[in-house]
Design a protein around this motif. Structure first.
Motif, PDB file in Angstrom:
ATOM      1  N   UNK A  65       0.788  -1.348  -0.057  1.00 18.53           N
ATOM      2  CA  UNK A  65      -0.073  -0.102  -0.150  1.00 18.53           C
ATOM      3  C   UNK A  65       1.007   1.064  -0.226  1.00 18.53           C
ATOM      4  N   UNK A  66       1.719   1.036   0.999  1.00 23.48           N
ATOM      5  CA  UNK A  66       2.919   2.631   0.694  1.00 23.48           C
ATOM      6  C   UNK A  66       3.474   2.473  -0.642  1.00 23.48           C
ATOM      7  N   UNK A  67       4.123   1.490  -1.302  1.00 25.02           N
ATOM      8  CA  UNK A  67       4.556   1.659  -2.241  1.00 25.02           C
ATOM      9  C   UNK A  67       3.761   2.178  -3.594  1.00 25.02           C
ATOM     10  N   UNK A  68       2.426   1.528  -3.742  1.00 26.69           N
ATOM     11  CA  UNK A  68       1.357   2.227  -4.613  1.00 26.69           C
ATOM     12  C   UNK A  68       0.997   3.615  -4.320  1.00 26.69           C
ATOM     13  N   UNK A  69       0.908   3.917  -3.187  1.00 28.30           N
ATOM     14  CA  UNK A  69       0.783   5.424  -2.509  1.00 28.30           C
ATOM     15  C   UNK A  69       1.962   6.245  -3.486  1.00 28.30           C
ATOM     16  N   UNK A  70       3.123   5.681  -3.048  1.00 29.27           N
ATOM     17  CA  UNK A  70       4.240   6.687  -3.451  1.00 29.27           C
ATOM     18  C   UNK A  70       4.146   6.754  -5.087  1.00 29.27           C
ATOM     19  N   UNK A  71       3.853   5.722  -5.865  1.00 35.40           N
ATOM     20  CA  UNK A  71       3.780   5.768  -7.328  1.00 35.40           C
ATOM     21  C   UNK A  71       2.640   6.638  -7.678  1.00 35.40           C
ATOM     22  N   UNK A  72       1.656   6.709  -6.955  1.00 33.18           N
ATOM     23  CA  UNK A  72       0.241   7.544  -7.010  1.00 33.18           C
ATOM     24  C   UNK A  72       0.618   8.993  -6.935  1.00 33.18           C
ATOM     25  N   UNK A  73       1.702   9.430  -6.030  1.00 35.34           N
ATOM     26  CA  UNK A  73       1.975  10.722  -5.907  1.00 35.34           C
ATOM     27  C   UNK A  73       2.949  11.192  -7.006  1.00 35.34           C
ATOM     28  N   UNK A  88      13.386   4.150  -4.191  1.00 35.51           N
ATOM     29  CA  UNK A  88      12.794   3.021  -3.724  1.00 35.51           C
ATOM     30  C   UNK A  88      13.365   2.319  -2.572  1.00 35.51           C
ATOM     31  N   UNK A  89      12.410   1.674  -1.504  1.00 41.40           N
ATOM     32  CA  UNK A  89      12.938   1.001  -0.517  1.00 41.40           C
ATOM     33  C   UNK A  89      13.286  -0.509  -0.657  1.00 41.40           C
ATOM     34  N   UNK A  91      13.090  -4.234  -1.114  1.00 47.66           N
ATOM     35  CA  UNK A  91      11.827  -4.631  -1.466  1.00 47.66           C
ATOM     36  C   UNK A  91      11.133  -4.161  -2.563  1.00 47.66           C
ATOM     37  N   UNK A  92      11.143  -2.778  -2.826  1.00 50.88           N
ATOM     38  CA  UNK A  92      10.417  -2.327  -3.799  1.00 50.88           C
ATOM     39  C   UNK A  92      10.599  -2.440  -5.220  1.00 50.88           C
ATOM     40  N   UNK A  93      11.972  -3.146  -5.537  1.00 58.08           N
ATOM     41  CA  UNK A  93      12.127  -3.333  -6.839  1.00 58.08           C
ATOM     42  C   UNK A  93      11.543  -4.543  -7.308  1.00 58.08           C
ATOM     43  N   UNK A  94      11.145  -5.435  -6.499  1.00 59.83           N
ATOM     44  CA  UNK A  94      10.141  -6.721  -6.759  1.00 59.83           C
ATOM     45  C   UNK A  94       8.640  -6.053  -7.117  1.00 59.83           C
ATOM     46  N   UNK A  95       8.324  -5.067  -6.318  1.00 59.94           N
ATOM     47  CA  UNK A  95       6.957  -4.654  -6.313  1.00 59.94           C
ATOM     48  C   UNK A  95       6.898  -3.834  -7.638  1.00 59.94           C
ATOM     49  N   UNK A  96       7.880  -2.947  -8.007  1.00 55.32           N
ATOM     50  CA  UNK A  96       8.216  -2.297  -9.379  1.00 55.32           C
ATOM     51  C   UNK A  96       8.009  -3.109 -10.509  1.00 55.32           C
ATOM     52  N   UNK A  97       8.631  -4.250 -10.632  1.00 54.86           N
ATOM     53  CA  UNK A  97       8.776  -4.998 -11.749  1.00 54.86           C
ATOM     54  C   UNK A  97       7.279  -5.363 -12.225  1.00 54.86           C
ATOM     55  N   UNK A  98       6.303  -5.534 -11.057  1.00 54.95           N
ATOM     56  CA  UNK A  98       4.887  -6.013 -11.667  1.00 54.95           C
ATOM     57  C   UNK A  98       4.289  -4.711 -12.066  1.00 54.95           C
ATOM     58  N   UNK A  99       4.696  -3.376 -11.734  1.00 53.16           N
ATOM     59  CA  UNK A  99       4.357  -2.258 -12.742  1.00 53.16           C
ATOM     60  C   UNK A  99       4.985  -1.949 -13.885  1.00 53.16           C
TER      61      UNK A  99
END
Length: 658
Positions: A65-73, A88-89, A91-99
């Protein structure tokens, strides 16, 4: 990527000014030179995937949720959509790959964002297409060449900076890797980005009630779920077979220094029972994966038969299923290349993290790499080009390592001595790409090494691996670091040796106020170098990532220590396979490679005019083995001394004016 920004931000403007000055007003090609930086797909946000993520009803954990909010801003403020703009913090690289746009087929099928012109990847490629010069990294260049797709705009002239890295990157691009953990996640219906997840999410909107218009998909989803479960159940037996192969053939872990168990697949091992068990299990898995592939096709057909709007984001579900199909096809191809066939001109191996001398089955992986990328580069990259230029500070080897024997024989016959560029030209496929061969030019360094560098090696120290070497090398390193007041970088060839040195050096240097930071223990390479710049009373210990690309200026780095000569591990499958191509593997392959890496490591010390430093070599083989002369000959014209261990500290302090 930092190098790309440097080329675009500093070097290309200088080159443009030189061209304008040479041609003059009204000359050919006048007008502003346009250039662009083009990066790999994984660097750009995919707006379609971002929309899917926003609409996804699956619950989010706190970090997601924090990561998606960061992308939204960030999204309303960005012009490029590049991940480099985000802080990015972990673990965020893995989350970024999905986007990211990695693996997306939006350009070929012209998704809504492509049609309206807002796709970040499309805009980046359009800027590149309208430019005179395009800056890309090696990976993107080779991915474009290998696939045959025009990811990079058509070009006639190619300049490859840091060309010494091209063989390594080509080995990765033309190779293959299958991780059982990754395949397990793709097959797990509960995983957020599994093969079946697009269908599962579409059928389970908030409230967990099936949508009546989508009822025909229920049976298809059930069949897909069952096929994934059946395939997943076969990963354990395959992992057990791979672990058994490692148990039979992996090399000893050398006292805990190696963190990996590795076993190459040789022709003689293919007919033995450990590999026959791997093949049998891999074949069963492939049959099960073919069923998964058919179920995905059935899901796509069923989706096409639904009336428009029957499920939320119907088009997005179809696209996500198509991506699942492509991901599965890629894994099946890798399984076939590594376990179900013997690919000519390639080496295959099994690897896993070393868990106390054993391998955990689901941590195993299969890998493959080409033995000779030169022919592949000549065919896919150089063919049809008017000009290819390769530049690097470490393309040439000194005569002693570039074929000393060949040079001596040529001299006896009245011919020329061995070309110092011949080894690199051969490995990169440049020697046979043009009838006349490549033209070479060695440009002297702008630095006065005689005044700026003191190079030290020891009169008497045990060879690496011999009793007493580690303790002796740690003592000299500590003396030198204390004399320099930190401002030091130690280069190691293994993580185990690095960690052992860090444990030994911390208590010794702490009273002097010098921090000891180890790569992989105390942070990433960038983090450790940042600490060295901010607090120079620091000794950074690093492995492969710090042998090149390090640019610490302004006196923050004045002592560079090389613990061992940088030979590759002889049992490394790629190194062993390529060594077998030479009549004299050590002299013709291992030694030139090590010398080039030695020079690359040395280049970390002096990065600007007026800098001064000490290069300390702790490997006794420089004097105890005949090939040591090849490394000393690779040094530039600097102050070179051979000293007893006790004299190293005073020599360092004197040279640096401490």
């Amino acid at each position: 990527l930092n190098l790309q920004e440097q080329l675009a931000g500093a070097e290309l403007p200088r080159a443009a000014a030189l061209v304008e000055r040479a041609e003059g007003p009204g000359g050919p090609g006048t007008g502003p030179l346009r250039w662009a930086v083009l990066k790999g797909r994984q660097n750009y946000l995919c707006l379609e995937r971002w929309a899917e993520a926003r609409e996804d009803p699956a619950p989010l954990d706190k970090e997601e949720a924090r990561f998606l909010a960061q992308v939204a801003r960030w999204l309303p403020t960005t012009q490029s959509g590049e991940v480099a703009e985000l802080a990015l913090r972990r673990g965020d690289r893995r989350r970024w790959r999905r986007l990211s746009s990695e693996g997306a087929d939006c350009l070929s099928r012209r998704c809504p964002y492509v049609r309206e012109g807002s796709c970040f990847l499309l805009r980046a490629r359009q800027r590149a297409l309208a430019s005179h010069a395009v800056v890309v990294n090696h990976a993107l260049l080779l991915a474009s060449a290998r696939s045959g797709e025009q990811v990079v705009p058509p070009f006639r002239r190619l300049v490859v900076d840091e060309a010494h890295r091209l063989e390594e990157v080509a080995t990765q691009q033309y190779g293959a890797r299958l991780l059982l953990t990754e395949l397990a996640e793709l097959l797990d219906p509960r995983a957020p980005h599994a093969l079946a997840s697009p269908l599962e999410h579409a059928l389970r909107p908030p409230g967990d009630r099936p949508l009546q218009p989508a009822a025909p998909l229920e049976g298809v989803a059930r069949d897909l779920r069952r096929a994934c479960s059946d395939a997943s159940s076969l990963l354990g037996p395959l992992g057990e077979a791979l672990a058994g192969y490692l148990s039979a053939f992996s090399e000893p872990s050398q006292g805990g220094i190696r963190s990996e168990l590795v076993a190459a697949l040789t022709p003689g091992r293919r007919g033995l029972s450990p590999w026959e068990e791997v093949e049998a299990q891999a074949l069963e898995l492939d049959v099960a994966l073919s069923v998964v592939s058919r179920r995905l096709t059935e899901a796509l057909l069923a989706l096409e038969q639904l009336p428009p709007g029957a499920i939320p984001e119907q088009g997005g579900v179809r696209q996500a299923l198509e991506r699942s199909q492509a991901a599965l096809a890629e894994r099946r191809e890798t399984l076939a290349r590594t376990a179900l066939s013997a690919e000519p001109g390639a080496v295959t191996w099994v690897a896993a993290p070393d868990a106390g001398g054993e391998a955990r089955p689901l941590q195993t992986r299969l890998e493959l790499a080409p033995l000779d990328v030169g022919e592949l580069l000549a065919r896919d990259l150089y063919e049809g080009l008017e000009t290819v230029v390769g530049t690097s500070a470490t393309l040439a080897t000194p005569r002693a390592a570039a074929g000393e024997r060949a040079g001596e024989h040529a001299a006896e016959d009245g011919g020329e001595e061995a070309d110092p560029f011949s080894f690199t030209a051969h490995r990169l496929g440049l020697r046979g790409s043009w009838e006349s061969g490549p033209e070479t030019l060695a440009i002297p360094s702008p630095f006065d090494y005689r005044r700026s560098v003191l190079a030290l090696h020891l009169e008497s120290i045990p060879d690496p691996g011999a009793p007493g070497y580690e303790e002796a090398s740690w003592g000299v390193l500590a003396d030198a670091a204390e004399a320099a007041g930190g401002r030091a970088l130690g280069l190691f060839t293994s993580h185990g040796a690095l960690r052992a040195a860090a444990r030994a050096l911390r208590p010794r240097l702490a009273p002097a106020g010098i921090s000891v930071l180890a790569q992989g223990v105390d942070g990433s390479p960038d983090q450790l170098l940042g600490q060295l710049r901010r607090q120079p009373r620091t000794l950074v210990l690093g492995t492969a990532a710090l042998w090149e690309g390090v640019d610490v200026r302004g006196g923050a780095l004045e002592l560079l220590v090389m613990a061992r000569l940088p030979f590759f591990v002889p049992t490394d499958p790629v190194h062993a396979g390529r060594s077998g191509q030479y009549a004299d593997p050590f002299t013709e392959y291992a030694l030139p490679q090590a010398v080039l890496r030695f020079r690359q490591g040395f280049g970390r010390l002096i990065r600007g005019p007026g800098e001064r430093g000490v290069f300390l070599m702790l490997d006794g083989r420089l004097t105890s083995r005949g090939y040591g002369a090849s490394f000393l000959a690779a040094l530039p014209d600097c102050e070179l001394r051979e000293l007893p261990a006790a004299d190293v500290g005073p020599a360092v302090a004197s040279w640096l004016g401490r």
